[in-house]
Design a protein around this motif. Sequence first.
Motif, mmCIF file in Angstrom:
data_model
loop_
_atom_site.group_PDB
_atom_site.id
_atom_site.type_symbol
_atom_site.label_atom_id
_atom_site.label_comp_id
_atom_site.label_asym_id
_atom_site.label_seq_id
_atom_site.Cartn_x
_atom_site.Cartn_y
_atom_site.Cartn_z
ATOM 1 N N UNK A 51 0.781 -1.442 0.168
ATOM 2 C CA UNK A 51 0.342 0.022 0.087
ATOM 3 C C UNK A 51 0.974 1.079 -0.344
ATOM 4 N N UNK A 52 1.743 1.264 0.929
ATOM 5 C CA UNK A 52 2.747 2.153 0.950
ATOM 6 C C UNK A 52 3.530 2.612 -0.931
ATOM 7 N N UNK A 53 4.103 1.748 -1.293
ATOM 8 C CA UNK A 53 4.295 1.369 -2.528
ATOM 9 C C UNK A 53 3.587 2.404 -3.631
ATOM 10 N N UNK A 54 2.037 2.228 -4.073
ATOM 11 C CA UNK A 54 0.688 2.446 -4.478
ATOM 12 C C UNK A 54 1.156 3.771 -4.010
ATOM 13 N N UNK A 55 0.632 3.840 -3.285
ATOM 14 C CA UNK A 55 1.307 5.942 -2.626
ATOM 15 C C UNK A 55 2.337 6.366 -3.045
#
Length: 109
Positions: free
Chosen positions: A16-20
């Motif tokens: 999720x951090x990578x998506x953001x």
Amino acid sequence: MTRLPDLFAALADPTRFAIVERLLAEGEQSAGELADIADITAPAISRHLKVLREAGVVTQRIDGQRRIYAVTPEPLQAISAWAIAHRDFWEGSLDRLEAAIRNRRKESR
């Protein structure tokens, strides 16, 4: 009001951090464009996007058959404000620690 624990929980997952991070760097993208973020299935990406949406971190708009995602600025601003508000505490604590270490070294000479 943005709930910081929900934001931190949503961003704690590396995918999720990578998506953001991708959305911040490259702007809005479809779920399909985000599929290469991690070696996971399309349904797994969708579940991660759902968590981010429910936490208010990203928004979704529909463009025909595609779901387009973008970062919502307010939650990230809330995290930034929280970090800045606590910065003085940490800087003061580190300054006190440095002074204590210097005093200890002087006393041991």
